[in-house]
Design an enzyme around this catalytic site. Structure first.
Site, short mmCIF file in Angstrom:
data_model
loop_
_atom_site.label_atom_id
_atom_site.label_comp_id
_atom_site.label_asym_id
_atom_site.label_seq_id
_atom_site.Cartn_x
_atom_site.Cartn_y
_atom_site.Cartn_z
N GLY A 191 1.00 -1.26 -0.06
CA GLY A 191 -0.01 -0.14 0.14
C GLY A 191 0.77 1.27 -0.08
NE ARG A 192 4.48 1.79 -4.42
CZ ARG A 192 4.28 0.59 -5.12
NH1 ARG A 192 4.30 -0.29 -4.15
NH2 ARG A 192 4.82 0.50 -6.13
#
Length: 228
Positions: A203-204
């Protein structure tokens, strides 16, 4: 010479790169997983990368960023050849662009890109003493030693024929004898004043921690979590 039509032609991968991504799921970095010393932390991560044995990978390769006195940056990949608590050492031609920029502006940044991990190191620089450079130079393969003499004026424009002729010339010059360290070749040491450890996350929402020294001797460091 390129034409206006060629400059307008679509490049094969100009849109492909927008959809290239990986979901990082190989690990995480928490506060309780940080070591007190960023040097030991780097050593631990380097060990992890070496043990992965990724084919074709060079765990000691890093991007060296420098900046000229007129504020124009440049970067290139070089190889780490030694490190300890005094700093990180690489070797190169002292006539090269990077050496010229390090002389004019004695600061540099290093970036190691590993498997879903990244280490950034910023520091001041100094030349390695000649005895240390000679010790490393003697450990290099003979072909690499000859190559150092061939590329005396690194970054200058040359022909392949010139390089081949220069190689033959140097091989004859040092035939049946030890190849000496060129006077224009040696090491640079980057003395860190900041480390950043980055661990890719799904999800960064990556884990990023920065180490900063609390004393001039770099004996003690504090850590801060940074926004991904």
């Amino acid at each position: 010479m390129s034409t206006a039509l060629e400059n307008c032609e679509e490049l094969k991968n100009e849109d492909v790169v927008a959809n290239m991504r990986k979901d990082y799921r190989m690990g995480e970095l928490k506060e309780d997983g940080l070591l007190e010393s960023p040097f030991k932390m780097f050593d631990m991560w380097l060990t992890d990368e070496i043990e992965l044995k990724n084919e074709g990978a060079e765990p000691n390769a890093f991007t060296l960023a420098t900046c000229s006195i007129d504020r124009k940056p440049s970067a290139r990949v070089v190889l780490l050849k030694h490190f300890d608590h005094q700093g990180f050492v690489f070797y190169t031609n002292y006539n090269s662009r990077k050496s010229k920029e390090l002389t004019e502006n004695p600061f540099a940044s290093m970036t190691f890109l590993w498997t879903q991990k990244q280490v950034r190191i910023e520091g001041s620089v100094e030349k390695v003493d000649r005895l240390e450079s000679e010790k490393y130079f003697k450990s290099r393969p003979r072909g690499s030693q000859i190559g150092a003499w061939v590329s005396e004026f690194q970054s200058s424009e040359v022909t392949k024929q010139h390089l081949e002729e220069r190689t033959i010339e140097m091989e004859k010059k040092f035939q049946d004898q030890e190849v000496p360290l060129p006077p224009f070749w040696g090491g640079w040491r980057i003395k860190p004043y900041a480390f950043e450890f980055w661990q890719g996350k799904s999800g960064r929402i990556h884990d990023r921690f920065k180490y900063l020294p609390t004393d001039s001797n770099n004996d003690h460091w504090i850590t801060k979590r940074l926004s991904p």
